[in-house]
Design a protein around this motif. Structure first.
Motif, PDB file in Angstrom:
ATOM      1  N   LYS A   1     -27.078   3.425  25.015  1.00 38.10           N
ATOM      2  CA  LYS A   1     -27.376   2.784  26.294  1.00 38.10           C
ATOM      3  C   LYS A   1     -26.932   1.319  26.288  1.00 38.10           C
ATOM      4  CE  LYS A   1     -31.277   1.720  29.359  1.00 38.10           C
ATOM      5  NZ  LYS A   1     -32.734   1.794  29.540  1.00 38.10           N
TER       6      LYS A   1
ATOM      7  N   SER B   1     -24.314  -0.308  28.703  1.00 36.13           N
ATOM      8  CA  SER B   1     -24.661  -1.483  29.516  1.00 36.13           C
ATOM      9  C   SER B   1     -23.630  -2.588  29.326  1.00 36.13           C
ATOM     10  CB  SER B   1     -26.058  -1.987  29.135  1.00 36.13           C
ATOM     11  OG  SER B   1     -27.020  -0.979  29.354  1.00 36.13           O
TER      12      SER B   1
ATOM     13  N   THR C   1     -21.458  -4.084  32.266  1.00 35.31           N
ATOM     14  CA  THR C   1     -21.602  -5.501  32.606  1.00 35.31           C
ATOM     15  C   THR C   1     -20.407  -6.336  32.184  1.00 35.31           C
ATOM     16  OG1 THR C   1     -22.780  -5.824  30.511  1.00 35.31           O
ATOM     17  CG2 THR C   1     -24.106  -5.385  32.479  1.00 35.31           C
TER      18      THR C   1
END
Length: 860
Positions: free
Chosen positions: A290, A294, A298
């Motif tokens: 995860k 992320s 991002t």
């Protein structure tokens, strides 16, 4: 109720293990549900018996049977043959009963519940009567099947974790939580695992049971809305009340039951702890994934995302290489085991031989003993023929023979132990030697990479020399000269024994065919690039030696007679090992070009008696042939006369072509591999007259020009970005690629990759040249797109083929990434462009003739 413990064979994953499962037959849906224990409330899965068949094979082992459904085969194992036959018979009976009911009530399975019990019982009895002609009714094994089996502890496996279902972690957690909560009530109910007094107020809700079952089995997960009360009602409705079980257990000693329950719960806690650890690890991995996702989402720029993707690709490649290494280690261990087994067989034969010798000696002793007994039984004969001294001698001989037998036995035991010990020592030494070789190879590969990076830094400094002070510029120049003169092999030869040096440090100056590993360029920048490339190639070789090269060589060693096949095609594309290349090339040439006996000798006689017009051009091209190969670098090299004779013979063999520049390089490569000049001559004939299209080496080179136009079409289709980049800066790639096609990449690629290309080229034809030409541009596409000056692009294209270091990657691009590449399309494109080119040439001839005529009319 049809229920009980069976062992289920896990079929997914590399390891197959038996896992104990509690099976329970659901009458309403004709499904065999299975749980980890009888106390679990959520099933791990189900088996649809309505369309299943049953099989029992004695060779599989006692108690093993199969349930074959349309989608899967379930292998189960009962504790005994009787239990297996009972299960099979009962499953047949239930399937027969359900199918009959379905045929009478086609509306839905819910009507099965409303059917009168008498009707179902009568049909069951009918089945039993009909089946007794084939298989008598098996007596119920109450210790393994039924409600009594539910009150007993689950069978134990070798490890508690082995019995846990890793495919259903959520179901395991739900069952664990329920068991923990239920165990508090268990002691209050006298150990009855099926007592749910507080949940038996509304036992009639059968529909809730069906909803829970459908949520588990069909959707693969339980809906959060289903509470524990519904599950408790389902379990209580699936079995008789607690009173019946209590009556059955009154006959059992309560103390032993409690001890068994304590052991069961202890093992259950252990298994649940291990499950929690596994789930923690899975959770950590998921959290890590995860976080990476992320970071990827991002990331502000595409470059950062690309770097994250590359990192994951590198991780995948690393894991893949580890798996391949483990598989290779497994194969080697299997070979060692085979050698040990053969050695044990030899020892057994030796022991058998010694036992036979011992038996023969014992027979001799017995014969002598019997003879002596017979002689002693006759006193008169003893007095006349045998003296006391002779008897003593015979007795001494017998004692000596007994001592010899004992000595042989002791010796045999010692030799056996010695052989065993020496074998173990030898195995240990061999494993250590292999580990050292692998470690040395890895260290040397890392050393090559470090030196390559060092040289790359020096090259960057070399480019920045004009802006450096004089002292720094001189220092950079000295470092570059020192790096070019230093060779890894010099230190390696001093540090390693001869065997390791031979295995890990091949000649750094020339390869197996005499090509220089580091070409001696006049431009110093090119020298650095050549040195960097040589180090990278050597590093790739060392890293792929055990993983790729050795298995490939083993596959080639296992091939006997060569025959065209998909497997052979795949092997040839991967590259032919040096020890097999000559044999395979001879076979490829002989398949399509049958050598005529004495034809080559007659051509040589003709060339000696009559000078060919191309003789002068051949003599001019001989010193220019493969200047980076030690066999052609000097006019006195041994292969120069052979090359001269091959080219002269071909010029007489094919007068239409005679000699064309480029044929010298083709013949030279054939000579290096085939060694025999007549074989090289026929290889040249095979390439020019069979592989290449007609007029490829004619005076006009018309087919060669056609191939350049076809290649531009393929380049625009396969690499549109690169084609647009070339058009933007007006780059004509045919200036670079024309020579690739004419000489099949000779003097363009490094020797290892060149010969790998030639392997596939001789087997598949000119399509391989198109594949590799496109792959070369694809390999360097990103580097070319970064250059935004036409002069710099041309300079880069002059040597960029020499910067290709990973032959495996290039091969993968050529034969995997560029698919499909049909030969029919290539022929059609050639035909179309040939017509266009011939029309253009005809138009030029007309313009030329008109111009000449006009000049002639104008006069002087």
């Amino acid at each position: 109720k049809l229920c009980g413990y069976l062992n289920k064979l896990g079929i997914k994953g590399p390891i197959k293990t038996w896992k104990s499962r509690w099976f329970f037959y659901d009458e309403n849906k004709c499904r065999l549900l299975y749980y980890r224990t009888a106390q679990d409330i959520n099933p791990l899965g189900s088996i649809d018996l309505s369309s299943a068949s049953f099989d029992c094979k004695m060779e599989n082992g006692e108690g093993v049977f199969e349930i074959r459904t349309p989608s899967r085969v379930f292998t189960l194992k009962a504790i005994s043959k009787q239990a297996m036959m009972y299960w099979l018979q009962q499953l047949q009976m239930r399937r027969w009963e359900f199918c009959n009911t379905q045929s009478r009530f086609p509306v839905g399975g819910s009507q099965l519940v409303k059917e009168p019990l008498a009707g179902r019982t009568s049909r069951c009895r009918t089945y039993i009567v009909d089946n007794e002609d084939f298989l008598p009714l098996v007596k119920t094994p109450t210790e393994a099947v039924g409600l009594k089996a539910a009150s007993l502890p689950a069978p134990q496996t070798s490890t508690a974790l082995q019995n846990i279902s890793l495919k259903h972690p959520w179901t395991e957690i739900q069952n664990t939580v329920y068991n923990i909560c239920g165990s508090k009530q268990l002691w209050g109910n006298n150990g009855n695992v099926f007592s749910f007094d507080e949940f038996q107020e509304h036992p009639e809700n059968v529909d809730e049971k069906q909803e829970a079952e459908e949520g588990t089995l069909e959707d693969g997960r339980m809906e959060p809305r289903l509470n524990w009360i519904k599950k408790a009602r389902w379990m209580s409705s699936g079995f008789p009340g607690s009173e019946e079980l209590s009556r059955e257990k009154n006959s059992v000693d309560k103390g032993s039951v409690l001890q068994q329950q304590i052991l069961t719960l202890t093992e259950e806690v252990k298994s649940q702890k291990e499950l929690v650890k596994l789930l923690h690890k899975a959770l950590e991995a998921a959290q890590q994934e995860k976080r990476v996702s992320s970071m990827y989402l991002t990331a502000a720029e595409d470059k950062d995302r690309l770097e994250l993707v590359r990192h994951k690709v590198r991780q995948i490649a690393d894991l893949t290489s580890r798996v391949e290494a483990l598989e290779q280690e497994k194969k080697e261990l299997e070979q060692i085991l085979t050698l040990r087994d053969s050695h044990i067989e030899e020892l057994k034969e030796h022991v058998q031989l010694l036992m036979e010798k011992n038996h023969a000696k014992q027979e001799v002793i017995m014969a002598l003993t019997e003879q002596m007994a017979r002689e002693l039984s006759d006193p008169l004969q003893e007095a006349n023929t045998i003296t006391v001294e002779t008897l003593y001698k015979q007795q001494e001989e017998i004692e000596h023979l007994k001592d010899d037998i004992d000595a042989y036995k002791t010796q045999n035991q010692f030799l056996n132990s010695e052989i065993h010990q020496v074998t173990r020592l030898w195995t240990s030494v061999a494993e250590n030697e292999k580990a050292l070789l692998m470690k040395c190879a890895c260290l040397q590969a890392r050393n090559c990479q470090m030196e390559s990076k060092y040289l790359t830094v020096l090259r960057k400094l070399q480019e920045a020399v004009p802006g450096l002070p004089n002292s720094h510029a001189e220092l950079v120049k000295n470092l570059i000269q020192e790096a070019l003169q230093w060779d890894v092999k010099e230190e390696a030869e001093e540090a390693l024994p001869f065997e390791l040096n031979t295995a890990l440090c091949p000649s750094s100056e020339y390869d197996e065919y005499g090509f220089m590993t580091v070409p001696d360029y006049e431009i110093e920048d090119w020298k650095l690039l050549a040195k960097i490339q040589a180090l990278e190639i050597k590093s790739n070789k060392l890293r792929s030696q055990e993983i790729v090269e050795k298995p490939l060589r083993d596959r080639w060693n296992s091939i006997g007679e060569l025959n065209p096949s998909a497997e052979l095609k795949s092997l040839i594309r991967s590259g032919i090992p040096v020890e097999h290349r000559q044999r395979v090339w001879r076979w490829l040439v002989s398949r399509h070009c049958s050598p005529v006996p004495d034809h080559y000798q007659r051509l040589l006689e003709q060339s000696r008696s009559t000078e060919h017009p191309a003789c002068r051009q051949i003599e001019l091209d001989l010193p220019r042939t493969l200047t980076n190969n030690k066999h052609f670098s000097s006019p006195t090299s041994q292969l120069i006369p052979k090359l001269r004779r091959v080219l002269l013979a071909f010029s007489w063999h094919n007068p239409a072509i005679g000699y064309c520049q480029g044929l010298n390089r083709l013949a030279a490569v054939a000579l290096l591999v085939l060694e025999d000049e007549e074989s090289a001559f026929w290889c040249l004939v095979y390439i020019v007259e069979n592989l290449m299209p007609a007029d490829y080496y004619s005076d006009t080179l018309i087919t060669s020009q056609v191939d350049q136009r076809v290649f531009k079409d393929f380049l625009s289709e396969k690499l549109p970005r690169l084609t647009a980049h070339f058009e933007q800066y007006r780059i004509d790639v045919s200036l670079i690629t024309f020579n690739w096609f004419l000489v099949a990449f000779v003097d363009s690629l490094v020797s290892d990759i060149l010969l790998q290309v030639w392997d596939a080229f001789l087997y598949e034809g000119t399509k391989v040249i198109f594949r590799y030409a496109l792959a070369i541009f694809k390999y360097n596409e990103e580097e070319i797109l970064r250059i935004h000056d036409s002069v710099e692009i041309y300079q880069y294209l002059r040597f960029f083929t020499r910067m290709i270091m990973d032959g495996r990657k290039l091969m993968s691009i050529a034969f995997n990434d560029l698919n499909p590449f049909p030969m029919k399309l290539l022929r059609n494109r050639r035909s179309m462009h040939r017509e266009e080119l011939e029309a253009e040439l005809c138009e030029l001839e007309q313009i030329k003739a008109a111009y000449v005529k006009e000049r002639a009319e104008q006069g002087p």
